[in-house]
Structure formats: C-alpha cells, structure tokens
Write a protein that holds these residues in place. Structure first.
Motif, PDB file in Angstrom:
ATOM      1  N   TYR A 127      -0.001  -4.344  -8.077  1.00 28.83           N
ATOM      2  CA  TYR A 127      -0.624  -5.647  -8.242  1.00 28.83           C
ATOM      3  C   TYR A 127      -2.130  -5.481  -8.129  1.00 28.83           C
ATOM      4  CZ  TYR A 127       3.720  -8.355  -7.799  1.00 28.83           C
ATOM      5  OH  TYR A 127       4.963  -8.911  -8.004  1.00 28.83           O
TER       6      TYR A 127
ATOM      7  N   GLN B 144      -5.738  -7.672  -7.393  1.00 28.07           N
ATOM      8  CA  GLN B 144      -6.289  -8.915  -6.850  1.00 28.07           C
ATOM      9  C   GLN B 144      -7.795  -8.916  -7.056  1.00 28.07           C
ATOM     10  OE1 GLN B 144      -6.238  -9.666  -2.545  1.00 28.07           O
ATOM     11  NE2 GLN B 144      -5.562 -11.765  -2.960  1.00 28.07           N
TER      12      GLN B 144
ATOM     13  N   PHE C  28      -2.846  -3.297  -4.968  1.00 27.43           N
ATOM     14  CA  PHE C  28      -1.767  -3.163  -3.994  1.00 27.43           C
ATOM     15  C   PHE C  28      -0.555  -2.526  -4.655  1.00 27.43           C
ATOM     16  CE2 PHE C  28      -3.504  -5.576  -0.501  1.00 27.43           C
ATOM     17  CZ  PHE C  28      -4.408  -6.432  -1.109  1.00 27.43           C
TER      18      PHE C  28
ATOM     19  N   PHE D 154       4.510  -4.304   0.863  1.00 30.46           N
ATOM     20  CA  PHE D 154       3.210  -3.973   0.292  1.00 30.46           C
ATOM     21  C   PHE D 154       2.501  -2.881   1.076  1.00 30.46           C
ATOM     22  CE2 PHE D 154       2.250  -7.066  -2.996  1.00 30.46           C
ATOM     23  CZ  PHE D 154       3.176  -8.064  -2.759  1.00 30.46           C
ATOM     24  N   GLY D 155       1.697  -2.100   0.367  1.00 26.16           N
ATOM     25  CA  GLY D 155       0.718  -1.259   1.015  1.00 26.16           C
ATOM     26  C   GLY D 155      -0.457  -2.112   1.448  1.00 26.16           C
ATOM     27  N   LYS D 156      -1.408  -1.487   2.145  1.00 25.43           N
ATOM     28  CA  LYS D 156      -2.525  -2.256   2.686  1.00 25.43           C
ATOM     29  C   LYS D 156      -3.620  -2.504   1.658  1.00 25.43           C
ATOM     30  CE  LYS D 156      -1.716  -0.959   7.466  1.00 25.43           C
ATOM     31  NZ  LYS D 156      -2.278  -0.393   8.705  1.00 25.43           N
TER      32      LYS D 156
ATOM     33  N   GLN E  21      -2.223 -12.873   4.139  1.00 20.32           N
ATOM     34  CA  GLN E  21      -3.055 -11.722   3.796  1.00 20.32           C
ATOM     35  C   GLN E  21      -4.230 -11.660   4.745  1.00 20.32           C
ATOM     36  OE1 GLN E  21      -4.992 -11.657  -0.061  1.00 20.32           O
ATOM     37  NE2 GLN E  21      -5.120  -9.427  -0.021  1.00 20.32           N
TER      38      GLN E  21
ATOM     39  N   GLY F 191      -7.121  -5.320   6.042  1.00 16.72           N
ATOM     40  CA  GLY F 191      -6.528  -4.152   6.672  1.00 16.72           C
ATOM     41  C   GLY F 191      -5.023  -4.202   6.830  1.00 16.72           C
ATOM     42  N   HIS F 192      -4.412  -5.315   6.403  1.00 15.03           N
ATOM     43  CA  HIS F 192      -2.962  -5.449   6.558  1.00 15.03           C
ATOM     44  C   HIS F 192      -2.233  -5.665   5.241  1.00 15.03           C
ATOM     45  CE1 HIS F 192      -2.743  -5.540  10.961  1.00 15.03           C
ATOM     46  NE2 HIS F 192      -3.892  -6.188  10.915  1.00 15.03           N
ATOM     47  N   GLY F 193      -2.934  -5.852   4.177  1.00 12.80           N
ATOM     48  CA  GLY F 193      -2.256  -6.168   2.930  1.00 12.80           C
ATOM     49  C   GLY F 193      -1.588  -7.525   3.033  1.00 12.80           C
ATOM     50  N   LEU F 194      -0.452  -7.663   2.367  1.00 10.83           N
ATOM     51  CA  LEU F 194       0.322  -8.894   2.433  1.00 10.83           C
ATOM     52  C   LEU F 194       1.529  -8.668   3.310  1.00 10.83           C
ATOM     53  CD1 LEU F 194      -1.267  -9.160  -0.385  1.00 10.83           C
ATOM     54  CD2 LEU F 194       0.438 -10.904  -0.879  1.00 10.83           C
TER      55      LEU F 194
END
Lengths: 116, 113
Positions: free
Chosen positions: A37, A39, A91, A106-108, B37, B40-43
């Motif tokens: 994804y 953003q 992401f 999800f990754g960060k 969101q 540093g944590h993404g979703l």
C-alpha cells in the motif's frame, strides 16, 4: 501469529531511477496474500500491488513489480522510472487465506523520497 | 475509488469525553475494520466486523467498542477518551471474492487534549 517487517524506515531515489523497497514476513501458513500500500501526504491508503502466495509469477502493475521469494519469506517492491508522485509512505501487508477474520497485518512502513 | 466515507474527518476533544467515529460504505462489503495509525507503528487493528452485529477484537482494542447495526455502517466508540488515543483512525472494507484486498476510507484525525 504473523509478523511483517520493513527494516528500512526511509529511502530516497532520484527521479527516473529505480528503487527497491524490502519487506519480510513470518508465517507458518502456505497460502496467503501479500500487498503493498502507498500513503501519500493526502493520507489516503492506496493499494499498489497484490501477490497471491500460490502463484509463482511475480505480480506487475505498470512501473511497479514485486520480487516474491516464498522460501525466504521476502516480498520486495520495485519501482521503475520513479516519479515525484511516488513520494509517499509505503506499507507491506500480509493477509491469511484461512477463513475467519480476513485481517491484514501491516509492517511499520517506509518513507520514500523522490529527488528531482 | 471504493465508496467509503468517514465522519468526522477531524475532531478535537477533551480527556474523559465520549467520542464516536462513523464509517459508511456503499459497496455492500461484508467485512469492515477500524485501524489506528501512529508514527513508528504502522496500522494496527482495533476491531473488525464480519457481518451485521458480528464483531471481534483486534490487537489494540482496549478502550474502544464498536457496533454494526447495518451492513453499510460501522461505528467506533471511545467511551472515555484519553490522550493515548490521539491518532489517525482508518476504516477499511473488504470481501473474500474476488481478491481479498482492503479498501480504505480517508481517515479521521482525532486529538484528545
């Protein structure tokens, strides 16, 4: 539980060049989906590309392609001919194909800067 | 673009105040999700729904509740907002067929002072 790791928090690329974003994941499942994804600053989450684990052929969408290495649990995104509009957070995400929640992990994220 | 709207788009509220965020879809998708969101944590998944009145917890559900009385609407409620709930909240929808991907709403920026 599945995990997704994007080890590079930031990258930069020159306009018109190629860049590769890395993603690794951990799972014990054999069948799943992987996604990238994008953003942009507008905050909208935009699906870039999808890969189904049972397909050996790497997915391609115009200038975006993936290098899916199932054994290595690696799913990198290659952006060719980078454009200024490609600047965004990217992401990587994993989705199980097992029935149930249909959840995404999800990754960060990774911030991509495109330099003119 | 998938027909997903979120309201409000921005909100500032005080600690201890109840807050409800709304997600509305026009795609008739079965699955709906709420994420937050944070840098540093993404979703991270808060709650999700797999049908009308069918919901379940995600990984960061403490302090949040949800309801889904109609296919098209999925509400996220903060019963008593705290500063740690300052975040950007995204709603998403999906279907099993044909392709499993999730489509996201535009997000709601919530600030708890």
């Amino acid at each position: 539980a599945q995990t997704v790791t994007q080890s590079q928090p930031e990258m930069s690329v020159q306009e018109a060049e190629t860049v590769t974003l890395s993603c690794t994941y951990d799972t014990s499942e054999s069948d799943y989906y992987l996604f990238w994804y994008k953003q942009p600053p507008s905050r909208q989450m935009i699906l870039v590309i999808r890969q189904e684990a049972y397909k050996q052929q790497n997915a391609t969408e115009n200038r975006f392609s993936v290098n899916f290495q199932k054994a290595a649990k690696s799913f990198s995104l290659k952006i060719s001919d980078s454009q200024l509009g490609d600047a965004a957070m990217y992401f990587c995400a994993y989705r199980s194909r097992q029935g149930g929640s249909e959840k995404l992990v999800f990754g960060k994220g990774m911030k991509l800067t495109v330099n003119p | 673009d998938a027909g997903i709207t979120q309201s409000p788009r921005h909100k500032v509220t005080e600690t201890g105040t109840p807050v409800t965020l709304r997600c509305h879809q026009t795609e008739n998708h079965r699955y709906m999700y709420w994420y937050r969101q944070d840098p540093g944590h993404g979703l991270r998944l808060i709650h999700y729904s797999y049908g009308v009145k069918d919901t379940d917890k995600g990984e960061v559900s403490d302090g949040y509740s949800v309801s889904r009385s109609k296919t098209e609407d999925f509400l996220l409620t903060l019963e008593s907002a705290t500063s740690s709930q300052t975040s950007v909240y995204f709603c998403a929808i999906s279907e099993r067929v044909p392709s499993y991907e999730q489509y996201f709403g535009p997000g709601t920026r919530l600030t708890v002072t």
